[in-house]
Design an enzyme around this catalytic site. Structure first.
Site, short mmCIF file in Angstrom:
data_model
loop_
_atom_site.label_atom_id
_atom_site.label_comp_id
_atom_site.label_asym_id
_atom_site.label_seq_id
_atom_site.Cartn_x
_atom_site.Cartn_y
_atom_site.Cartn_z
N ARG A 168 0.84 -1.19 0.00
CA ARG A 168 0.00 0.00 0.00
C ARG A 168 0.88 1.25 0.00
O ARG A 168 1.89 1.32 0.71
CB ARG A 168 -0.90 0.03 1.24
CG ARG A 168 -2.12 -0.90 1.17
CD ARG A 168 -3.08 -0.48 0.07
NE ARG A 168 -4.26 -1.31 -0.04
CZ ARG A 168 -4.39 -2.37 -0.85
NH1 ARG A 168 -3.38 -2.76 -1.60
NH2 ARG A 168 -5.53 -3.03 -0.90
N GLU A 218 -3.07 7.27 -4.91
CA GLU A 218 -3.33 6.65 -6.22
C GLU A 218 -4.81 6.31 -6.41
O GLU A 218 -5.27 6.10 -7.53
CB GLU A 218 -2.54 5.34 -6.36
CG GLU A 218 -3.02 4.28 -5.37
CD GLU A 218 -2.42 2.90 -5.56
OE1 GLU A 218 -1.20 2.80 -5.69
OE2 GLU A 218 -3.19 1.93 -5.55
N HIS A 220 -0.46 -0.41 -9.79
CA HIS A 220 -1.10 -1.30 -8.82
C HIS A 220 -1.69 -2.54 -9.51
O HIS A 220 -2.90 -2.76 -9.49
CB HIS A 220 -2.20 -0.56 -8.04
CG HIS A 220 -2.55 -1.24 -6.74
ND1 HIS A 220 -3.03 -0.55 -5.65
CD2 HIS A 220 -2.49 -2.54 -6.36
CE1 HIS A 220 -3.25 -1.39 -4.66
NE2 HIS A 220 -2.94 -2.61 -5.06
C1 COI Z 1 -5.83 -5.96 -2.94
O1 COI Z 1 -6.39 -7.03 -3.19
O2 COI Z 1 -5.85 -5.49 -1.79
C2 COI Z 1 -5.10 -5.27 -3.99
O3 COI Z 1 -4.27 -4.47 -3.69
C3 COI Z 1 -5.50 -5.53 -5.41
C4 COI Z 1 -6.56 -4.59 -5.87
C5 COI Z 1 -6.00 -3.27 -6.26
C6 COI Z 1 -7.36 -5.11 -7.04
#
Ligand code: COI
Length: 340
Positions: A232, A261, A293
């Site tokens: 993150r 973001e 991401h």
């Molecule tokens: C999550 O699953 O927490 C991710 O970071 C992926 C998401 C951005 C699809």
């Protein structure tokens, strides 16, 4: 269960939604858009909404409450894009899901190797037909100490993969795991920061983890340290990172995530003037990049995200998982704990 799916993608998710909803007897509607105050009424008549990492703030939650929504299922591991305090006050539950940690772990190892072999600079110069060796010498992973901050399913999967590269692995986590203790050494946070040549972040986007990597932390690191973040953006103070790349303290930064973001990714912004300068600054460096991401983005993970979101939603309404209003299932179902 009747579920309304936001941010639907025809090109990968839609067939999985069709299959699992048919199999599980779930009725679903969908929109390609993220939830907004204006389009919340689309969810009227449904029990739950199913979303990805789009912002869900108080005004959106109020509009969803008005539409009769009882549950938000995020088909993601982290749920930090949702104002969970507001959800709690409004009596809307929040749940996340899990998917194969291998997807993000593979991508993390790819970024580690790209940093070691100066891959960005190498490809930039190769495109310009500059085939010299100078400035491209690699760092041997087998001579490096890799520090993993956060030993959840993804951090552990990274450690397992790295064990094949003969490097020393340090792991920071409050909980130890016997299998991982055989391949990595558990150490306290400061020791991992001080002794690592390469650092990889795998903590959840919880408020207490905000800027866990800040100016003082950079000061403790080895000169030329490599930093990978596939977790993150809020974990790292981006301004401090930029200063430390400029000073040479940080030798490589491979970021799949960055602060602020949210709401920007997964759409083409080609003709727009974007306002996040930090992305442009970092992408301008030859030894750093910000990717959109997508470490999670593999066929298996997308299938898991869709399937598990429907299964978890059904379990919730069947009373099989926690209904602790608004606290979500934080810590109760293996999602969005302190590490991911
Ligand atoms: C999550 O699953 O927490 C991710 O970071 C992926 C998401 C951005 C699809």
């Amino acid at each position: 269960m009747r579920v309304f799916v936001y941010n639907m993608r025809d090109y990968d998710e839609r067939p999985f939604f069709d299959d699992i909803c048919l199999k599980e007897g779930v009725e679903y509607g969908y929109s390609y858009e993220a939830p907004t105050v204006e389009n919340a009424a689309l969810a009227r008549g449904y029990d739950a909404i199913d979303i990805i990492t789009c912002p869900v703030d108080r005004p959106r939650l109020e509009a969803l409450k008005k539409a009769g929504i009882k549950l938000i299922i995020s088909r993601t591991v982290g749920t930090d894009h949702i104002d969970r305090e507001a959800a709690k006050q409004l009596g809307i539950d929040v749940i996340g899901i899990t998917y194969t940690p291998g997807a993000v772990a593979d991508y993390t190892v790819m970024l580690i190797l790209m940093g070691c072999r100066r891959f960005k600079y190498l490809t930039m110069r190769t495109v310009a037909q500059d085939y010299g060796l100078e400035g491209r010498i690699g760092k041997d992973l087998s001579d490096s100490t890799v520090g993993i901050i956060g030993g959840g399913p993804i951090g552990k999967a990274v450690a397992r993969r790295l064990s094949g590269f003969d490097c020393r692995i340090l792991m920071f986590d409050r909980h130890t795991d016997e299998e991982i203790a055989g391949i990595a050494e558990y150490a306290d946070f400061d020791r991992v920061i001080k002794e690592s040549d390469i650092l990889s972040l795998h903590l959840a986007g919880r408020p207490e983890n905000r800027h866990i990597i800040k100016r003082d932390t950079f000061a403790m690191m080895k000169d030329g340290v490599h930093i990978i973040n596939t977790a993150r953006g809020l974990l790292m103070d981006t301004e401090a990172l930029i200063d430390n790349i400029e000073s040479g303290k940080v030798g490589f930064a491979g970021l799949d995530v960055i602060e602020n973001e949210i709401g920007r990714y997964y759409y083409d912004h080609g003709d727009e003037v974007l306002t996040n300068r930090q992305i442009s600054i970092i992408n301008g460096f030859p030894n750093a990049f910000v990717l959109p991401h997508m470490a999670f983005y593999t066929e298996a993970a997308v299938r898991d995200m869709v399937v598990n979101s429907i299964i978890k939603g059904k379990e919730y309404f069947a009373g099989e998982i926690s209904r602790r209003t608004g606290s979500g299932t934080d810590g109760a179902d293996g999602t969005d704990k302190e590490r991911i």
